[in-house]
Design an enzyme around this catalytic site. Structure first.
Site, PDB file in Angstrom:
ATOM      1  N   CYS A  14       0.897  -1.153   0.000  1.00 30.44           N
ATOM      2  CA  CYS A  14       0.000   0.000   0.000  1.00 30.44           C
ATOM      3  C   CYS A  14       0.928   1.193   0.000  1.00 30.44           C
ATOM      4  O   CYS A  14       1.556   1.496   1.009  1.00 30.44           O
ATOM      5  CB  CYS A  14      -0.913   0.031   1.232  1.00 30.44           C
ATOM      6  SG  CYS A  14      -1.852   1.575   1.284  1.00 30.44           S
ATOM      7  N   CYS A  35      -0.433   4.113   2.503  1.00 33.55           N
ATOM      8  CA  CYS A  35      -0.403   3.950   3.964  1.00 33.55           C
ATOM      9  C   CYS A  35      -0.187   2.478   4.319  1.00 33.55           C
ATOM     10  O   CYS A  35       0.923   1.980   4.198  1.00 33.55           O
ATOM     11  CB  CYS A  35      -1.658   4.512   4.605  1.00 33.55           C
ATOM     12  SG  CYS A  35      -3.202   4.062   3.805  1.00 33.55           S
TER      13      CYS A  35
HETATM   14 FE    FE Z   1      -3.302   2.159   3.106  1.00 34.15          FE
END
Ligand code: FE
Length: 222
Positions: free
Chosen positions: A118, A121
């Site tokens: 990701c 985040c």
């Molecule tokens: Fe994320």
């Protein structure tokens, strides 16, 4: 398993989604302050919060995902369903909930190896993998998985044949990915449960491979 091969520290952006270690103390303090305030005002029950944390720590974890993978290894119809509609196929085994509403399963083959990150985040498929490892949330992993996936895999001890393409999937708040690792050789006739024991958390992120039973035999663990 390798759990922290990437260098930490360095670049800290300071936006809302950042989970760098430099921010954790601050975030933890704020969470604690907020929790105290909410409990004091009677808005939340501390026992309910403990139950949620306990659930994620003990009941929901990578064993769920391992069962999904093992089922797909032994049942061709289930495998097809999983690749076509992972959310429904995973739910059929009883795994659903927050951050698992829109699942996509990507299968590793000799031609393609999938790696999940990701970049923004730490989005992660909680119902099948539990809580993300610290390195998954680190800035170095999040940037380098995209820039140099083969180098990142090497640091996890994974070296793929040069002809194997690496595909990197960027998780979002909408879509969460589950990697289906390749079934190790020498596991014909194994029960689903025994197969599931070969499926590691890292292998379902793409940062590892399923355990090769021959390596267990060599270590005298089989
Ligand atoms: Fe994320």
């Amino acid at each position: 398993m390798v759990s922290g091969p990437l260098p930490t520290g360095g670049d800290i952006h300071g936006h809302d989604h950042d989970h760098d270690s430099g921010h954790l103390t601050d975030v933890a303090l704020r969470v604690r302050a907020l929790e105290s305030l909410l409990i004091e005002k009677g808005y939340v029950d501390p026992a309910a919060l403990d139950a949620i944390v306990e659930t994620y720590e003990t009941k929901i974890g990578p064993r769920n995902g391992a069962r999904v993978v093992a089922r797909s290894w032994v049942d061709p119809d289930y495998r097809e369903w999983l690749l076509d509609d992972a959310t429904a196929a995973i739910k059929s085994l009883g795994y659903a909930g927050r951050q698992g509403e829109h699942m996509v399963a990507v299968e590793n083959t000799g031609a393609v190896h999938n790696l999940v990150v990701c970049t923004l985040c730490s989005c992660y498929p909680l119902p099948v993998l539990g809580l993300p490892p610290v390195w998954y949330k680190s800035a170095p992993y999040r940037s380098r998985a995209v820039i140099d996936p083969r180098g990142v895999l090497a640091e996890f001890g994974v070296s793929l044949p040069p002809e194997t393409k690496i595909r990197v999937w960027d998780s979002t708040a909408e879509i969460r990915y589950l990697v289906v690792p390749m079934r190790p050789a020498g596991t014909d006739g194994w029960s689903e449960e025994r197969l599931a024991s070969l499926v590691t958390r890292d292998s379902m992120i793409g940062a590892g491979l399923a355990i090769d039973p021959r390596s267990l035999a060599a270590e005298g663990r089989a």
